[in-house]
Design an enzyme around this catalytic site. Structure first.
Site, mmCIF file in Angstrom:
data_model
loop_
_atom_site.group_PDB
_atom_site.id
_atom_site.type_symbol
_atom_site.label_atom_id
_atom_site.label_comp_id
_atom_site.label_asym_id
_atom_site.label_seq_id
_atom_site.Cartn_x
_atom_site.Cartn_y
_atom_site.Cartn_z
ATOM 1 N N LEU A 62 0.811 -1.221 0.000
ATOM 2 C CA LEU A 62 0.000 0.000 0.000
ATOM 3 C C LEU A 62 0.848 1.277 0.000
ATOM 4 O O LEU A 62 1.809 1.371 0.724
ATOM 5 C CB LEU A 62 -0.864 -0.022 1.280
ATOM 6 C CG LEU A 62 -1.888 1.097 1.396
ATOM 7 C CD1 LEU A 62 -2.967 0.957 0.362
ATOM 8 C CD2 LEU A 62 -2.454 1.123 2.800
ATOM 9 N N ASP A 63 0.450 2.255 -0.774
ATOM 10 C CA ASP A 63 1.125 3.564 -0.834
ATOM 11 C C ASP A 63 2.542 3.469 -1.384
ATOM 12 O O ASP A 63 3.298 4.437 -1.306
ATOM 13 C CB ASP A 63 1.195 4.250 0.554
ATOM 14 C CG ASP A 63 -0.181 4.596 1.110
ATOM 15 O OD1 ASP A 63 -1.133 4.631 0.328
ATOM 16 O OD2 ASP A 63 -0.279 4.823 2.325
ATOM 17 N N GLU A 64 2.929 2.309 -1.910
ATOM 18 C CA GLU A 64 4.303 2.163 -2.377
ATOM 19 C C GLU A 64 4.385 1.800 -3.854
ATOM 20 O O GLU A 64 5.461 1.500 -4.351
ATOM 21 C CB GLU A 64 5.048 1.106 -1.539
ATOM 22 C CG GLU A 64 5.288 1.499 -0.100
ATOM 23 C CD GLU A 64 6.230 2.698 0.045
ATOM 24 O OE1 GLU A 64 7.076 2.904 -0.847
ATOM 25 O OE2 GLU A 64 6.093 3.427 1.037
#
Lengths: 286, 286, 286, 286
Positions: free
Chosen positions: C228-230
Site C-alpha cells: 500500500l502507498d508504495e
C-alpha cells in the site's frame, strides 16, 4: 454563545484612524472580528478592507449597521455588510462548451460554491446539456443573431431583474455583451477569457498561442466591462506546453485551466473577497 | 569500453525511413544510441531529431560523419554532430543589472554550465561588477550612444569573430541590437525579455504589468531576431503576484524568474537541445 | 494515403542496434514513424521505447507484427502493439466521494478520454450518484465489510474478467485492495492517493498535512501493488496552502489536485505512454 | 509629514476587542496603519497580528510603546515593535555547497535583503569560497568533528552573543546542531532542508527521491528545533522531474529550489512576517 458570521467590506480615502473607528464600532456592537484583511493603495490613497465577524451573545446586525452607517458616512466609505450564510443568486451564461458549467454545477452540488443558481441561459438549446442534471435549475434558451442581439440581451436583463441575480457568470459564453448590458452588470459579471491576458486577445487565442510557439498557456477571469478583454483581472493561471502540443492539445489543457480559474474567481466573489480598485481588483484570499 | 558522447542534431523534410537510415548508419559505425528525441511537425511536414550516442570500442567520429554526410545529403538534412564534452564559447552582454550575469557565472563555476566564457561585454565599466570575480574572464567596456551604435556593434562583432564565439547571451543587456547584428547572430543569440511575451512588450514591462493588475508575471528567453520581442521563444516561466505588490516588488520577483528562465535556455542551447523551427523552437528537454 | 496510427511499446536489455533493428523492421513493413520516445536506464541497463506509426499505403499490421516478433525475440523484449484508435475498457471503482468520477465521466463524454467505460463499481448504492448520467454505464453496487471482502473482491474480479477490462481506476475508492487482487491487477490498476507521497501515508492525509503545517499539499497517482502507498508513481502535483487553510480547505483544494492528477495518469496509460520500470515508471509525455 | 515605518507583531489569547484596543492605541499615538494582517487560530484560540505603521507628524515610538505595554499586558500578549529600517544581524553558517550563500550575498548586496551580515561561519576554510567577495564580512573557519562538536558550537554561540546576532541561517550547513544549541536559537535559526518535508528525511534526500521515482522534488525552509527535520515549516517549493533525471540532475534542480525557498524564508523573517504558532508558523506574506 455566538452567532453566524457576517462579511463587512468597504473602501474609502485613506487617513489615520479608520481601523480604530471600525474596530470600535464592531466592539461596541458586541461583535468579534474573526478574519480581517486590509490594503492601502499608496498610488491612489484608497483604503480597502474585508472583515468577517460574529456577535458574542445575541445577533445585533441591525444595531451594528445603524451605528456603522454613521461612521461610514464620516469616512466617505462605499460599504456593504451581509450574513456570510446568505447565498448570492448566480445566473450562468453558457454556449456549447460546457466544461466550466460542469465544474460550477459540481461545486454547487457539493456545497463548495455557497450560492444559489437562479438559472442558466444559453444560446444553445437544453439538449446540448443533456448529460447534466438540470432538473432543479431554470433554463432559458435564448438564441442570438446580430439582428436579435438587443432583444436577446433585454431578455437576459429581465431574467437578472426578475430573479434578483447577484452575479452573472459567463462560463464560456462566447458572445460579446453590448456595452449597454456590460455597464448595467458592472462589478457583478465575471468572464473567463481563454488566454493569459494581455497575451492573446480576440478569437481563437489557443491557435494564436500555438502559432507564436509559447511555452505556457493560461486563462484569465475578469469582471466584464464595455471594453472587451480589458476588464479588471481577478485571477490567472497557466500550464506548460511544448512543441508537441497541437492547437487541440492547447484547447484541451486550456479547459482545465479555465474551469479552475473561473471557479476560484466565482467563489472569491461569493465570499466577498474581491473589491474593485478602478481597473484593477483587490483580492483578499490569504 | 566506450567513448565519450556525441550529440547529433538534424532537421529535414519528413518521409518514411529517416529513423531507419539514421539508426543504421549509427549502428554500422559502432555507435550506441544513449538518448534520442524526435519531433514531426505535421503542419510543415518537417522532421527534427537530437540523438546522443557514443561508440562501442574505439572512437569512430570521423568514419560516422563521412557515412552520415551521404545519408544526410539524400534526405536534404540540415545537421550537426559534435562531442558532448566540447565546450561552446559564450559571450555575455550585460548592462548594469547583473542578476542574470551573477547566476550564469555561478553556474559556470560549479560546472553546471558546460561552456567556456569567452568574454563579457558591457556598456558599463568593469567597476559596476566589482563584487564578481572576473579575474579570468576578458571584459570589454563598450559604451554606446545612438551616435556610436554602429561602431560599438562592430566592436562586439569583432569580439565574436576573434574569439570564435558560439553563443551570445544578452543577460539583461538593455540595448536593442541592430537588425544587421541580429541577423548575423541568427540562431546563436539568446535574450531574456522581462515579461511573459506576448504580454507586455517594450520598456518597463513590470510597470505595465502593475498598471494592468495582472495576477502572474513572467519572463521569456528567446532567440534574437531583427524583429524585436518576436524571436522564437525558448522558455517562459511565471510567478504569482497580488495587489500588495508594488512595481518594485514585481521587479524583484522578476529577477528570480529571469535568471532561471535564461539559465535554462542557455544550458539547453549548450546541450544541443534546441532546434529552430521557423519562428518557433523545438526544445528536447525531457 | 496512409492508415490509422499504431502504438508500439517495448522494453529490453540495452545494447547497440536496438533502434536500428526496430526502425528497419518498421520501414520494411512500409510503416512511417510519427512519434518516438526512448529511454535508457543506465542503472539497470534497460531500454524503453514508445513508437507511434502508421502505414504508407495499405495497412500491414499483421505483416509487421509477424516480422517484429522475430526481432523482439532476439532482443528479449517485452512488447505490445495496438491500434491507437482501439479504446481500452475501463472499470471505475468509487466510494462516496465522486469528484474524480465526475471528472472522468466528463472527459469520457467529450472524447478527451479515448476509452470505453466497461462499468462502475461502488460500495455505495447508485443513488449516491444520482446527479450523474449513468444511463449507458453498467453500475454494480458491491458493498463490503471486513467479513465479505473476499467475496466482494471475487465479484469485482468477475467483472474484470467478464468484461475484459483493460484498466481498473480507483477513483477515490477508499478501500484497500487485498494483496491477492492487487497482484492480479498488477500494471493495470491506477489509484489516486490524496497526498504527495511519500509525505503523508495512511488515513486522513489532509488532516496530517494541516497538523504538520505544510505550505504545499499534493496528490499522487500510482499503480496499485500489494504494498500500500508504495506502488510505482505515475504523476504528482501540488497546490499552495497557508495558515488560513483549515483541514476542510485542504480537502477542497485537494479535490482539484486529485482529479487532474488522476485524469492525467489515466489518459497517459490509455495512450500507451507509461511503461513500468521496476518500482518506478517511465512516462513518455513530451 | 510622516515618519519611517514600524513593525508591530503580537500574539495572544483571542477575545473580542483586541483589534479595537490596538487600533485605538495606535490612533491615539498619532500612528497611521499602513499594512495589517491578522489570523485567528480557532483550534488553539490564539490570535496573531502584524501591523506596519508610521507616525503622522513627529515620531512617537516611545510614547506608543509605553501606552501599548499596558494594553498588551491586559491582553496577555507576546509582542515586539521595531523600526522597519532596523537591519537585523545575520550569521550565515555554510558548508562546502555555496549556492544558498551566493544567493544570500547577492541579495544582500542589491539591498533586496535588508539585513546586516554579522559574519559567515564555515567548517570549511575561506579558500572554499574564493570566488565570493567576502572582503567586508567577518569569516570564521570553525572545523568540527564528533569530538570537537561542543567546543565548536560554543565558538558559534560566542559569535552569536558577541555580535548580537538576530538570525542564524543554516545555508546548507550540513551539520546537525546539538539540542542544546538548537534550543538556545529557538525561533531565530532557519534551516533549508533539501527535500519536500515530510517526504525524505535524513541523508541524501535527492537520491532517495530518485530511488522512489517521484515526479516532483522540493525543498523546505524551517525553524530549527532539537527535533531534526521537524521544526516549524516556513516555506516549501517544488519542481517537476522525470524518469530522465539522474540523481545529479535532481541535485542540480534542487539547488535552484533551495536558494529561492531559503531566501524567501529569510526575507520574511527579516520583515517580521513570520510568527511561531506552536509547531507551525503563521506567515503574513500577501
Amino acid at each position: 454563545m455566538s452567532t453566524d458570521s457576517y462579511i463587512l467590506t468597504f473602501s474609502c480615502p485613506n487617513k489615520p484612524g479608520i481601523v480604530a473607528a471600525v474596530a470600535k464600532t464592531l466592539f461596541e456592537a458586541s461583535a468579534n472580528i474573526q478574519e480581517s484583511h486590509q490594503y492601502d493603495d499608496v498610488e491612489t490613497n484608497a483604503f480597502f478592507a474585508r472583515i468577517r465577524f460574529n456577535f458574542v451573545g445575541t445577533d445585533n446586525a441591525e444595531g451594528f449597521s445603524k451605528a456603522f452607517a454613521i461612521v461610514a458616512d464620516g469616512l466617505q466609505m462605499k460599504w456593504a455588510v451581509r450574513p456570510r450564510a446568505a447565498r448570492p443568486k448566480l445566473l450562468i451564461l453558457v454556449s456549447r462548451f460546457d466544461h466550466c458549467l460542469a465544474d460550477l454545477l459540481y461545486k454547487w452540488r457539493t456545497g463548495e460554491l455557497s450560492a444559489d443558481i437562479a438559472g442558466i441561459v444559453s444560446n444553445h438549446p437544453i439538449e446540448t446539456f443533456a448529460h447534466h442534471d438540470l432538473s432543479t435549475i431554470p433554463f432559458d434558451y435564448l438564441p442570438v443573431t446580430s439582428q436579435t442581439k438587443s432583444q436577446q440581451e433585454a431578455a437576459i436583463w429581465k431574467v437578472v431583474e426578475d430573479r434578483k441575480v447577484d452575479l452573472v457568470v459567463l462560463a464560456r459564453y462566447m458572445q460579446i455583451l453590448s456595452g449597454n448590458l456590460a455597464a448595467k452588470l458592472a462589478g457583478r459579471c465575471i468572464n473567463i477569457h481563454h488566454s493569459f491576458l494581455p497575451g492573446f486577445k480576440g478569437a481563437k487565442p489557443y491557435h494564436q498561442a500555438h502559432g507564436r510557439g509559447v511555452k505556457l498557456i493560461g486563462a484569465t477571469a475578469h469582471y466584464v466591462t464595455p471594453d472587451l478583454d480589458e476588464g479588471p483581472i481577478i485571477e490567472q493561471d497557466v500550464e506548460r506546453v511544448s512543441h508537441h502540443d497541437e492547437p487541440d492539445d492547447l484547447v484541451r489543457k486550456g479547459r482545465d485551466i479555465e474551469r479552475r480559474v473561473l471557479s476560484r474567481a466565482v467563489s472569491w466573489h461569493i465570499d466577498g473577497r474581491i473589491i474593485l480598485n478602478g481597473s484593477k481588483t483587490v483580492v483578499f484570499k490569504d
